[in-house]
Design a protein around this motif. Sequence first.
Motif, PDB file in Angstrom:
ATOM      1  N   MET A 352     -36.708  53.144  48.736  1.00  0.00           N
ATOM      2  CA  MET A 352     -35.292  53.319  48.379  1.00  0.00           C
ATOM      3  C   MET A 352     -34.396  53.109  49.596  1.00  0.00           C
ATOM      4  N   ARG A 356     -31.523  50.386  49.580  1.00  0.00           N
ATOM      5  CA  ARG A 356     -30.140  50.861  49.705  1.00  0.00           C
ATOM      6  C   ARG A 356     -29.460  50.234  50.927  1.00  0.00           C
ATOM      7  N   LEU A 371     -33.957  49.906  40.013  1.00  0.00           N
ATOM      8  CA  LEU A 371     -34.789  50.512  41.057  1.00  0.00           C
ATOM      9  C   LEU A 371     -35.951  51.278  40.450  1.00  0.00           C
TER      10      LEU A 371
END
Length: 612
Positions: A352, A356, A371
């Motif tokens: 993540m 991100r 995601l």
Amino acid sequence: MTRERTSTAQTMNKDVEDVIGPDNPTTEEASQISCDPFQLHHQTLGASKALCPEKKPEDAGEAMEIILDHAGAMGVYQRWLFVSMLPFGATMAFVYFTSIFTVATPQSHWCRIPELTHLDLELRRNLSAPGATTAGANYEHWDRCQTFVANWSAVLESLQPPTDAPTVPCRHGWDFQLLDVPYNTVVSERGWVCEYGTYVPLTQFIFFGGAFCGGLIFGWMADRVGRVPSLVAANLVGFVGSVACIFTNTHWDFAVCRFIAGLSYDNCFMLVYILILEYVGAQHRTWVANLSIMLYFGGAAILLPWLALWLADWRLLTLLTSLPMLAALAAPLLLPESARWLASRGKHKRTMKMLRRLERVNGTHIPQQALDDFIALSSNRKEDTDESLKAVLTSPRLLILLILNVVLYAACALVFDALVRMSGSVGSDMFVTFAISSATEIPSLLLVVLLLDRIGRRAMATGTLTLIGTLAMIAAFVPKGSPRAWLAISARFFSNMSFNTSIQWVTELLPTGARASGSSLVHVTSFLVSSASPFVVYLEQYWGGLPLVVTSSVALTAAAISLLLPETLGQAMPHSCADAERLITHHSLLGIFLRGPTDKDVEDESNGEEKG
């Protein structure tokens, strides 16, 4: 109910028109947009989402493509990653090519006679080298490995070479006249000529042995600890091995250091090359892949001969060309780890974080659902590479296909490497010839990008390999000088094209389960075959055109083999062994010879299912 359905359809049509815009296809045309997530990069993303909101990706690859469509297929983040490939691309060129200039052999040499060392070089040569007085500066016509058995005090008095004196091998080393290579190299300092001349190709052979082992070691490491740590390790090992060469004194310690440096070859760049392609949208991968090699690898190769001439010291050249490897120390701070690898290892927080960061730098937004799909599919993915490779090896057709791929790729690698190493033996200035032949990387790879998807892989490989074979054979019988040099440079131009075509072709022929392991097998095998190229070049000791004849024969053989392989232009990449076998059967000459009695039954069954 009918009215509600009509209203819903009208609302959906209006939504689609709002997404597509007045200047884009009509709603009816938009309805033809594929719902396959892997193909979203060919379409208007918003329209695809509007028409196919329920469509879920089938695997992690498709899920990653959807993420890249949302995050930006080639945004600011990807452009920065492309720039960050520069030191690694230059490193691969330096690791590969620097030895050409550090172990270059000055051709003008003769036996050293201690009693004559106070004389100038030309007089020393004329007195001690049999045939030198009549040959003049033409080193090919005097004996560089024998000298007279003579009373050198008497020779000094008369300043005339002995007549009718027997000859013996050099006993006190050699004198070198630094004309074609205007600085001392490992060869001239340590006397690696005549009976010691095999030391040069042997050290290159050992270097490729290191590359073979490094491919296995760092490939395994990349799957265990990650791409970025493996990249750092490969470059640091290469730096240590290269710099250690400076402090060697004998052939064997030099060879050991070259082996260590060879461990990094290919991995010092390919790990970041593959890593960054994972973050680039599919529609941009072809130009990113080829442009990075053209600019960084090709640019460093063009610079290298002029750097060697400017430094005029093999130790300084080795040190300076090793320094870019230290850029790998910054890789953990600047480069992302592979999101696919992290997710497959259950490192979801780091996954993540990487995605991100991509989203933040590009100023975009990745939906949480995209995601979540990627994480779920990556976590549930089952690695079946060994079993799939075993299936390829146990299938007669696929085994033959794999063998032909190995032979074709290895032949292209051998031809490429041999032509590179002939820069100093085609009769022209080694430095100019190398720079010009390296410059051919740029237009040749541009041609590959422009033509490969138009004429196909088979036509490209067969055509370029045939041209290489023809040019090299002609060059073998042309006297040394500019004509032979330009023929060799032209052959190198087409060698760039054939080599890069074979790289892509291999990946398109193997089934998905065996694609990574099969490609790795083909790749590392080419290192072993390439290790023979220094010995091919060494054949010039017997006849100047022999290396070109051998290179021509290999290229023409590879051209014939490429005719047997399936054409993959316009064909889907095979997902299973059955798909790969059908590709062989229907799209290659190989299929004619390997077509089994059950093929027609399989086709009829398949056709019956489609009709049903």
